[in-house]
Design a protein around this motif. Structure first.
Motif, PDB file in Angstrom:
ATOM      1  N   VAL A 165       4.339  35.140  72.118  1.00  7.62           N
ATOM      2  CA  VAL A 165       5.351  35.999  71.504  1.00  7.62           C
ATOM      3  C   VAL A 165       5.891  36.904  72.593  1.00  7.62           C
ATOM      4  N   SER A 166       7.200  37.066  72.631  1.00  6.18           N
ATOM      5  CA  SER A 166       7.775  37.999  73.594  1.00  6.18           C
ATOM      6  C   SER A 166       8.833  38.832  72.895  1.00  6.18           C
ATOM      7  N   VAL A 176      13.051  39.378  69.577  1.00  2.32           N
ATOM      8  CA  VAL A 176      11.685  38.847  69.520  1.00  2.32           C
ATOM      9  C   VAL A 176      11.775  37.328  69.439  1.00  2.32           C
ATOM     10  N   ARG A 177      11.002  36.636  70.253  1.00  2.00           N
ATOM     11  CA  ARG A 177      10.982  35.172  70.209  1.00  2.00           C
ATOM     12  C   ARG A 177       9.543  34.669  70.298  1.00  2.00           C
ATOM     13  N   THR A 178       9.271  33.590  69.562  1.00  2.00           N
ATOM     14  CA  THR A 178       7.992  32.901  69.737  1.00  2.00           C
ATOM     15  C   THR A 178       8.204  31.664  70.600  1.00  2.00           C
ATOM     16  N   ARG A 179       7.122  31.055  70.991  1.00  2.00           N
ATOM     17  CA  ARG A 179       7.165  29.984  71.980  1.00  2.00           C
ATOM     18  C   ARG A 179       7.826  28.715  71.455  1.00  2.00           C
ATOM     19  N   PRO A 209       8.436  31.859  75.706  1.00  2.00           N
ATOM     20  CA  PRO A 209       9.052  32.860  74.823  1.00  2.00           C
ATOM     21  C   PRO A 209       9.726  33.970  75.622  1.00  2.00           C
ATOM     22  N   ASN A 213       1.218  42.150  66.001  1.00  2.00           N
ATOM     23  CA  ASN A 213       1.586  40.965  66.771  1.00  2.00           C
ATOM     24  C   ASN A 213       0.979  40.988  68.163  1.00  2.00           C
ATOM     25  N   VAL A 258       7.961  44.171  68.333  1.00  2.00           N
ATOM     26  CA  VAL A 258       8.219  43.716  66.965  1.00  2.00           C
ATOM     27  C   VAL A 258       8.462  44.921  66.061  1.00  2.00           C
ATOM     28  N   TYR A 266       4.900  40.619  76.254  1.00  2.00           N
ATOM     29  CA  TYR A 266       4.496  39.237  76.027  1.00  2.00           C
ATOM     30  C   TYR A 266       3.073  39.259  75.484  1.00  2.00           C
TER      31      TYR A 266
END
Lengths: 127, 385
Positions: free
Chosen positions: B374-375, B233-236, B256, B77, B84, B369
Motif C-alpha cells: 500500500v502506498s 492511495v494505491r495498492t499493489r 504501489p 493500514n 489513508v 509505503y
C-alpha cells in the motif's frame, strides 16, 4: 525429520519436489499451489511440480532471532541465510545453504530438505 | 481559489520516541490539541474526524477531546495508515460533509521488530515457524537486489543514514538526536545483510494531527494555509516485490509507490522535477533509495551521486526527509505518514522545528509505503503570498 512441516509445500517427498500451480487463464506460476490465481483471480490453477534447480536471485542473512511464531532449533538460534531462488517461471523464497562463504546472486542451487521445529523438515536450496 | 480545495490549516505533533507512563491516547490527544491550537479552533468546530492507529482505538478519543457527536472514522493500514487517514478526511471535505476536518495518527509499539501472524496475511503457519516472516529480512532482500541491478555501493546506504541523523539531531521532536558518520553506520552490527542496525528505523511511539479546511474557510483560519493539491492511495498490482511473499513473479511491475506517486503528481498538475522538498518512506536506507527512484524523484542508479554530493541535504537541490525521516524519528506507524506531511507543511510555512530548507520552497511531496503493498502520496503547495 520424518514429516514435512506442512504437506502443502511438496508435490512429492521421494524425490523431494515443491508443489506449485499454474493459472489456466494467465499462466502465472505460484508457490505454494493456490486455489485462486493471485494475478487474475481465476479459479483452480493447475497443480505443477516446480523445478528443483535454480539460481539465487537475492539473499540476506537473518542475524537476530525472529519473534514467534518462529521456532528456533533445539540447540538455539543461529543466523541463517534466506533468499529468493529463480526457478524460471517463478521466484521462490527459501532458506539457503551455502556452506563456507556468503551466497551470491546467480549462484546455482538445488532443492534439499532441512530440519524444522518439532522434528519436522522443510525445504531449502543448497549451493 | 476553488471552493473544493482542501488546505492544511493546523498541525501538531507529540515528540516521537519512548514515553513511559503515557498511553497511545495521551499522545493522540496532545497532538490533536496542538493542531487545534495551531489553527485557533476548538474541538467543537471539527465536523469530520479521521483517526489512524494500529495499536489503539481512534474513535475512543472523543471521550477525551469532547462528546460533540462528530463523525469519527478509524483506519488501519499498516505503515500507510497516515496517508489513508488524510485521504479519507480530504475526500469527506470535498464531498461537502463539512468545512473543517481533524486527522490524527498515533501508535505505541512494543520494542523490537514487528511480529506478524501468518494467518493475517493468508499464509500458512510454516512461513512463520521456519523463519521467513520477518520484515527486516524483506527490506534486506529488496535492497540487495536493487543494489545488484543498479550498482549501488553500501556506502550510499550509509550516506542515507548519515543525512537522516543530521536531520534528527536538529529536530527537537525526533527520537534519535545523535549525528552518525558513515563509517559508524557501516561498522554497526549487521541486522540483515547488507543492512546494519543503524540503517533501520525502529518502531516507537508518537502522534501527529492535522486540521484541514476547505475553500475560503482555510484563509479565515490560517495566515499560511498549505494546499493539499493531491492525496492518492494505491495498492499493489501484479508483479510487485512485497513483504511476506513466498513467491514472486519473475516480471517486476505493479509497485504501489510508482502508481501512487505518478497519480499524485498528475492530479496536482506538476512533475517530480517541480518538487522542492520531499519525504519518502525510509524504513531502512535501502527503501529510501528505491523509493526515490520509484516516486520519480531520481533515476535508478542516480542515488549514488545524489547522496554523495549533498543534493538530498536540507540545503541541497532536492531536500529529502529533512526532519530525519523514519530513521531518526522511528516509526509509530499510524503517525508516520502524517509526520511527513507535518514536516513538509512546516517547511513550506518557513516554520521547521529543525533544519530549514532555504529559498522559500512552495512545492512539497510525501510518500508512505506499507505492507502488504500500500502506498500513499501527497503533493502540498503553498499558495502565492
Amino acid at each position: 525429520m520424518r514429516e514435512p512441516v506442512t504437506p502443502e509445500l511438496f508435490a512429492s517427498l521421494e524425490p523431494l519436489t515443491l508443489a506449485g500451480s499454474r493459472c489456466t487463464a494467465c499462466a502465472t506460476v505460484q508457490f505454494p499451489a493456490a486455489r485462486q490465481c493471485a494475478h487474475c483471480a481465476a479459479a483452480d490453477p493447475a497443480p505443477i511440480t516446480l523445478p528443483t534447480q535454480g539460481r539465487i536471485w537475492t539473499w540476506t542473512i537473518q542475524r537476530f532471532e525472529p519473534k514467534a511464531p518462529y521456532t528456533p532449533p533445539a540447540g538455539g538460534f543461529v543466523p541463517y541465510a534466506v533468499g529468493y531462488v529463480d526457478l524460471g517461471e517463478v521466484l521462490v523464497e527459501s532458506l539457503l545453504q551455502v556452506g563456507d562463504g556468503e551466497p551470491a546472486i546467480g549462484d546455482e542451487v538445488h532443492l534439499v530438505r532441512t530440519p524444522a521445529a518439532g522434528g519436522h523438515f522443510t525445504y531449502a536450496f543448497a549451493r | 481559489m476553488n471552493t473544493q480545495d482542501v488546505y492544511v490549516v493546523g498541525a501538531g505533533i507529540h515528540p516521537f520516541g519512548r514515553h513511559e507512563d503515557v498511553t497511545g491516547a495521551d499522545l493522540a490527544v496532545a497532538a490533536t490539541r496542538a493542531a487545534l491550537a495551531d489553527a485557533g479552533l476548538g474541538w467543537d468546530k471539527v465536523e469530520i474526524a479521521v483517526g489512524g492507529s494500529n495499536t489503539g482505538k481512534p474513535d475512543a478519543l472523543v471521550a477525551r477531546l469532547g462528546l460533540t457527536g462528530v463523525a469519527f472514522t478509524g483506519v488501519r493500514n499498516g505503515c500507510a495508515t497516515g496517508g489513508v487517514a488524510l485521504s479519507t478526511a480530504a475526500n469527506a471535505l470535498r464531498a461537502g460533509q463539512g468545512e473543517v476536518a481533524a486527522v490524527v495518527g498515533f501508535d505505541k509499539h512494543e520494542r523490537g521488530a514487528f511480529a506478524a501472524d501468518p494467518a493475517a496475511y493468508g499464509l500458512g503457519e510454516w512461513y512463520g515457524t521456519t523463519g521467513l516472516m520477518v520484515t527486516t529480512q524483506y527490506f534486506a532482500l529488496r535492497t540487495r537486489r536493487y543494489q545488484h541491478e543498479h550498482d549501488l555501493p553500501d556506502l550510499t546506504l550509509a550516506q542515507v543514514a548519515g543525512r537522516a541523523s543530521r536531520g534528527g539531531a536538529a529536530n527537537p521532536n525526533a527520537w534519535r538526536r545523535r549525528e552518525l558518520t558513515t563509517d559508524e553506520v557501516l561498522a554497526a552490527p549487521m541486522v540483515s545483510d547488507p543492512l546494519t542496525n543503524l540503517m533501520f528505523c525502529q518502531p516507537d511511539e508518537g502522534a501527529v494531527a492535522l486540521i484541514l479546511a476547505r475553500g475560503a474557510r482555510a484563509f479565515d483560519l490560517c495566515a499560511a494555509p498549505v494546499r493539499l493539491a493531491s492525496v492518492v492511495v494505491r495498492t499493489r498490482g501484479p508483479g510487485s516485490f512485497e513483504v511476506f511473499s513466498p513467491w514472486l513473479s519473475p516480471q517486476r511491475s505493479g509497485s504501489p509507490t510508482v502508481a501512487a506517486a505518478r497519480d499524485a503528481l498528475r492530479q496536482a498538475g506538476i512533475t517530480a522535477a517541480d518538487v522542492q522538498v520531499a519525504q519518502v518512506q525510509d524504513t531502512d536506507c535501502g527503501s529510501e533509495l528505491i523509493h526515490l527512484a520509484e516516486t520519480g524523484l531520481c533515476r535508478d542508479g542516480e542515488q549514488i551521486e545524489l547522496l554523495a554530493d549533498g543534493t538530498t541535504e536540507a540545503a541541497g537541490r532536492l531536500p529529502v526527509n529533512t526532519d530525519g525521516g523514519c530513521l531518526a524519528n522511528g516509526e509509530p506507524i499510524g503517525a508516520s505518514g502524517l509526520r511527513q506531511v507535518h514536516e513538509v507543511v512546516r517547511q513550506l510555512q518557513g516554520r521547521a522545528a529543525g533544519l530549514a530548507v532555504p529559498g522559500d520552497p512552495r512545492v512539497g511531496f510525501t510518500h508512505v509505503y506499507g505492507a502488504p503493498g500500500v502506498s500513499a502520496c501527497t503533493v502540498l503547495v503553498r499558495p502565492d503570498r
